[in-house]
Each structure stands twice: as structure tokens, then as C-alpha cells.
Design an enzyme around this catalytic site. Structure first.
Site, mmCIF file in Angstrom:
data_model
loop_
_atom_site.group_PDB
_atom_site.id
_atom_site.type_symbol
_atom_site.label_atom_id
_atom_site.label_comp_id
_atom_site.label_asym_id
_atom_site.label_seq_id
_atom_site.Cartn_x
_atom_site.Cartn_y
_atom_site.Cartn_z
ATOM 1 N N GLU A 98 -1.340 5.450 2.837
ATOM 2 C CA GLU A 98 -0.929 5.477 4.233
ATOM 3 C C GLU A 98 -1.661 4.463 5.109
ATOM 4 O O GLU A 98 -1.296 4.264 6.270
ATOM 5 C CB GLU A 98 -1.126 6.892 4.787
ATOM 6 C CG GLU A 98 -0.135 7.896 4.185
ATOM 7 C CD GLU A 98 -0.362 9.322 4.651
ATOM 8 O OE1 GLU A 98 -1.458 9.605 5.155
ATOM 9 O OE2 GLU A 98 0.554 10.141 4.494
ATOM 10 N N GLU A 148 -9.189 14.971 -16.694
ATOM 11 C CA GLU A 148 -10.356 14.985 -15.819
ATOM 12 C C GLU A 148 -11.645 15.273 -16.593
ATOM 13 O O GLU A 148 -12.736 15.133 -16.059
ATOM 14 C CB GLU A 148 -10.189 16.017 -14.714
ATOM 15 C CG GLU A 148 -10.280 17.456 -15.178
ATOM 16 C CD GLU A 148 -10.074 18.448 -14.043
ATOM 17 O OE1 GLU A 148 -10.916 19.351 -13.914
ATOM 18 O OE2 GLU A 148 -9.093 18.304 -13.286
#
Length: 307
Positions: free
Chosen positions: A88, A119
Site C-alpha cells: 500500500e 515458518e
């Protein structure tokens, strides 16, 4: 055999919330009110972390000013929120895509499909730092709600070795998970309404913190004038409308006049404003902005122009 070595039940984010123990027996309205009551804790967590948030903003802005980059590193929800915030920045602040980047365990496919098993590999986090050529100029923010994600720890350890500024963002207290970083930012919001689901309060407070960090750094870099996004990228109808409203509001020009001015500035709001207030042509105004590091207010102050 019980897996005691990997028992994470002691973590704040894994504990059971006493206020929602009968969640499946509540009416819908009662359930919504429990969520809302618990979400209030996210605001309190940000308030408690304000001094460290300010330090993170200042250090990030200083690094970006000197040619560094900002990286968010995470897995699962935490990693996706980092990617979201990074994505963004270009439309909001007209930054190049490489300035703020999100690194997610599992890469782009993990944005749409859960791949949480990835992860558990700290070496992959370290490799990501090498792949992105992290250096002492850069800032690396490791995001992990429960604080234990090996991918994030591996990334931060490698980033430390490379001299980068390192920031740790977690929702557990420091005594539960220790780490060696420059800024240890803790955002404890308590046990989740749905036990262990850190996409809830932990995800909310993480997004709040990332919003504040990136926006605060961009303010420091002069990409905001007052509270207007004067570096907005005019790439679609909505953003063109926003650009016109910013110019018209700050200059008292009509919308049509603002559109003409925006056209003369190659669709650059900040440049259009400086041209209007200083009576400089586009090239001279661009030079003035560059001389002041793109900071419109500083350029205006240097010219003795007050708005």
C-alpha cells in the site's frame, strides 16, 4: 509421548481467555460484544508502546533518507500483514516498490493458501536476507505474534550480522521470548477470544502498528503536507479525484483549475502545489523540491512562502 520441548502453552497468545470460555453458547449479539470488548485492548497496547513506536519511526525514516529500505518479515497472518502494508505504500506515497517490501515465508503462494509449515525453517529466513542483499542501510522488522517463529528469528539473526537496524514486533511479553534486536516492540493484547487464533486481536494490533510505522516514516520523509497525502500516485479515477480535492482544498482553486494545474505538473500533487504557491515553472519547482529532499514544507519555508 507428550511433546514437551515444543509446548507453547506458556505464551500469552496461546492462553485461554476466561471472558470467552462459553463462546459457543453465547447469542450472536453477546458474541459480538465480547469481541468488541477484547478489541479495545489493541488500542491500549499501542499506547503503551508509543515511545518505542516513535523510535522505530525515527530510525526507519533516517535509514530511508540515506538510501536504505524497509523490510517486513513474517509467516502466516503476520507475514501477510507485512506484505499488505508494503503493497500500500506505492499508491499512497508514490514510493518505488523496492523501498518498502514484505517477505513472507512461502512467498507469493502463501498469500492465498496457508503454508504455515514453512515458518519452522530459520535457515529460510536467513536466506531471504541474503537474497534481498540486506545491508547496514536497511531496516528489517520481524513480525511474529507469538514471538517464536523460527523463520523470523533466522531472518533477524542474519540481518543483525549484516548490520541492519532490526525491529522485533510480537504480542508476548519480553520475559516469555527473548531476542537480540535494536528495537524490541511488544504489543501484548492478552489471550484471544478464540484461543490461539492470532489473526484476531494480535493481527489487529499488528496492522495498527505497521500502519503507524510506515505512515509515520513517510511523514518524516516529507511525503505528507499537513495531513494530506501530497505524494499520492495518480493512477486511477479514485486517486485522480483525491488529487484534485487535495489541490482545490489547499489552494482554493476550482476543481477545473486544479485539474489544469495537475496536468501541468505531470500529475504530481506536491509539484503542482509548489508551482502554484511559488509561481515557479515545472522544472524550477522540481529542482527546488529535489534540493529539499522532496519536502514541500521545507521548500516553501526556504522561499519564504507561507501557506
Amino acid at each position: 509421548m507428550t511433546d514437551t520441548l515444543n509446548d507453547r502453552g506458556y505464551l500469552l497468545t496461546e492462553q485461554v481467555n476466561p471472558l470467552s470460555q462459553n463462546l459457543d453458547q453465547l447469542s450472536t449479539l453477546e458474541m459480538v460484544r465480547v469481541f468488541n470488548q477484547e478489541d479495545q485492548r489493541t488500542v491500549d497496547a499501542i499506547a503503551a508502546a508509543a515511545p518505542l513506536m516513535a523510535e522505530a519511526i525515527d530510525r526507519t525514516a533516517a535509514a530511508l533518507r540515506e538510501g536504505g529500505r524497509l523490510f517486513y518479515v513474517g509467516a502466516g497472518t503476520s507475514g501477510r500483514l507485512g506484505v499488505l502494508d508494503a503493497a500500500e505504500c506505492p499508491p499512497t506515497f508514490c514510493t518505488p516498490p523496492e523501498l518498502v517490501q514484505g517477505i513472507l515465508a512461502g512467498g507469493a503462494p502463501a498469500l492465498l493458501k496457508s503454508s504455515e509449515a514453512l515458518e519452522d525453517l530459520p535457515a529460510d529466513g536467513a536466506t531471504a536476507m541474503a537474497t534481498h542483499q540486506i545491508s547496514a542501510l536497511d531496516v528489517v522488522v520481524g513480525i511474529t505474534a507469538g514471538g517464536t517463529t523460527p523463520y523470523v528469528h533466522g531472518a533477524l539473526e542474519e540481518a543483525n550480522l549484516r548490520g541492519a537496524t532490526t525491529i522485533f514486533m510480537a504480542c508476548v511479553p519480553a520475559e516469555q521470548v527473548t531476542i537480540d534486536v535494536d528495537i524490541d516492540l511488544r504489543l501484548p493484547v492478552g489471550p484471544e477470544v478464540l484461543a490461539g487464533s492470532t489473526r484476531l486481536k494480535s493481527g489487529t494490533v499488528t496492522k495498527m502498528a505497521l500502519n503507524i510505522l510506515s505512515t509515520g516514516a513517510m511523514v518524516k520523509l516529507g511525503k505528507v503536507y499537513g495531513n494530506r497525502m501530497v505524494d499520492v500516485s495518480v493512477t486511477n479515477t479514485k486517486l485522480h479525484d483525491r488529487a484534485l480535492r487535495i489541490i482545490a482544498a489547499l489552494t482554493e482553486l476550482s476543481r477545473d483549475e486544479a485539474d489544469i494545474l495537475l496536468g501541468h505538473s505531470d500529475q504530481q500533487v506536491k509539484l503542482a502545489l509548489l508551482m502554484h504557491w511559488s509561481n515557479l515553472d515545472k522544472e524550477a519547482a522540481q529542482t527546488a523540491l529535489e534540493h529539499h529532499g522532496g519536502n514541500l514544507r521545507q521548500a516553501l519555508m526556504h522561499m519564504g512562502t507561507q501557506t
